[in-house]
Design an enzyme around this catalytic site. Sequence first.
Site, short mmCIF file in Angstrom:
data_model
loop_
_atom_site.label_atom_id
_atom_site.label_comp_id
_atom_site.label_asym_id
_atom_site.label_seq_id
_atom_site.Cartn_x
_atom_site.Cartn_y
_atom_site.Cartn_z
N GLY A 1 0.83 -1.20 0.00
CA GLY A 1 0.00 0.00 0.00
C GLY A 1 0.87 1.24 0.00
O GLY A 1 1.96 1.26 -0.57
N ILE B 1 2.58 2.67 2.40
CA ILE B 1 3.88 2.46 3.05
C ILE B 1 4.80 1.68 2.12
O ILE B 1 5.98 2.02 1.94
CB ILE B 1 3.70 1.70 4.39
CG1 ILE B 1 2.94 2.57 5.39
CG2 ILE B 1 5.06 1.28 4.96
CD1 ILE B 1 2.50 1.81 6.64
N ALA C 1 4.01 -3.93 10.52
CA ALA C 1 2.55 -3.89 10.47
C ALA C 1 1.96 -3.92 11.88
O ALA C 1 1.85 -2.89 12.54
CB ALA C 1 2.05 -5.06 9.63
N ARG C 2 1.57 -5.10 12.33
CA ARG C 2 1.06 -5.33 13.68
C ARG C 2 1.62 -6.66 14.16
O ARG C 2 1.87 -7.57 13.37
CB ARG C 2 -0.48 -5.35 13.71
CG ARG C 2 -1.13 -3.99 13.53
CD ARG C 2 -0.91 -3.09 14.74
NE ARG C 2 -1.63 -1.83 14.64
CZ ARG C 2 -1.13 -0.72 14.13
NH1 ARG C 2 0.09 -0.73 13.62
NH2 ARG C 2 -1.84 0.40 14.11
N GLU D 1 2.09 -5.22 23.63
CA GLU D 1 2.80 -3.96 23.82
C GLU D 1 2.26 -3.23 25.05
O GLU D 1 1.04 -3.13 25.21
CB GLU D 1 2.64 -3.07 22.57
CG GLU D 1 3.23 -3.69 21.31
CD GLU D 1 3.13 -2.78 20.09
OE1 GLU D 1 2.74 -1.60 20.25
OE2 GLU D 1 3.45 -3.23 18.98
N HIS E 1 7.74 0.29 18.63
CA HIS E 1 6.59 0.83 17.89
C HIS E 1 6.72 2.34 17.72
O HIS E 1 5.81 3.12 18.09
CB HIS E 1 5.28 0.48 18.60
CG HIS E 1 4.10 0.50 17.66
ND1 HIS E 1 2.95 -0.22 17.89
CD2 HIS E 1 3.88 1.16 16.49
CE1 HIS E 1 2.08 0.00 16.92
NE2 HIS E 1 2.63 0.83 16.06
N ILE E 2 7.81 2.74 17.13
CA ILE E 2 8.07 4.17 16.92
C ILE E 2 8.24 4.52 15.45
O ILE E 2 8.51 5.68 15.12
CB ILE E 2 9.33 4.63 17.69
CG1 ILE E 2 10.55 3.78 17.27
CG2 ILE E 2 9.11 4.58 19.19
CD1 ILE E 2 11.88 4.29 17.78
#
Length: 340
Positions: A170, A172, A252-253, A282, A301-302
Amino acid sequence: MLARETKRLSPAETKLLVCVKHPFSEWCAKPEVADAVRARWPHMRVVHLPDYSRVPEELPDAHIFVGASLRAEQFTHARNLQWIHSTAAGVSQLMYPELRNSGVIVTNPSGIFSVPIAEHAMGMMLAVARNFPDTVRYQVAARWAQQDLWNKPQRLTEINGSILQIVGYGSIGRELAKRAQAFGMRVWGVTRSGKGDATHVEKLLPAAQLREALPHADYVVIAAPETAETKHLFDAELIARMKHGARLINMARGSLLDEAALIAALQSGALAGAALDVVSTEPLPADSLLWKAPNLFLTPHISGVSDRLWQRETELLLRLLDQWFAGKELSNRVDLSRGY
């Protein structure tokens, strides 16, 4: 539940509620967001809440909600709500039946995180190729470890000429592909349909061909949305399909990756390295095995964080509000049947 009728009101008739509260300060909405909306539409009722304590009293008469999360029990009382704009790109937290079936429009900030995440992913690939994590550890120990770094099974290597597969091609993925091309990488994109903008890729493949494509990749970057279909997409079987010595990066996740399978592949040497900006739990607990997994580079997650984040969030919200009051179709609209 019957779908709500969407009648777009004038700015003077509209109440917009902004509420984003998170332990990490930069995920919380800045007061400047509400200030910018008030400046553009002085007659609109704009309420900015720094936390969720007053949501029960402010939500029932709100027409637009701007925030990362709205729980099902809260949504029940949002009787006048017509549109939710998520400040988080992932919207799985909003995909409960009550909202999906309500007719309420959901948008997200897709696109505003693409540049920093692409740069972060590029940095992660370079870090695992050049073994920056171990280099930093040796620096802290004041140790000139030239031979030690070379002697590791994961030799210092180049990304030039290697094949990068971006799973979830996509916005990103497109930004990452542009940067990877500049480094001389051969980029393959993987989308659900196998279609998309092929400007910066050598190949575009459908997700159905992922298993066959993986053995060719030197680097794999996961950038797909979190949905029921993508949960544990990279399980033990799929990881085993990867080329021996390849490197895996998850942007992603955490739910998309079987972390136990990843650790096993790193321990066995099947994968030369991995880098994660997201994990399944997290903050990552101190006793997680990920902390000590060999050749694993972790960031907390930055990747989407930037000093330009809330400028971009604000610009997008103003653009969407312009479309809303003009009666136009909203860009960045989430497909509730797909969950992204």
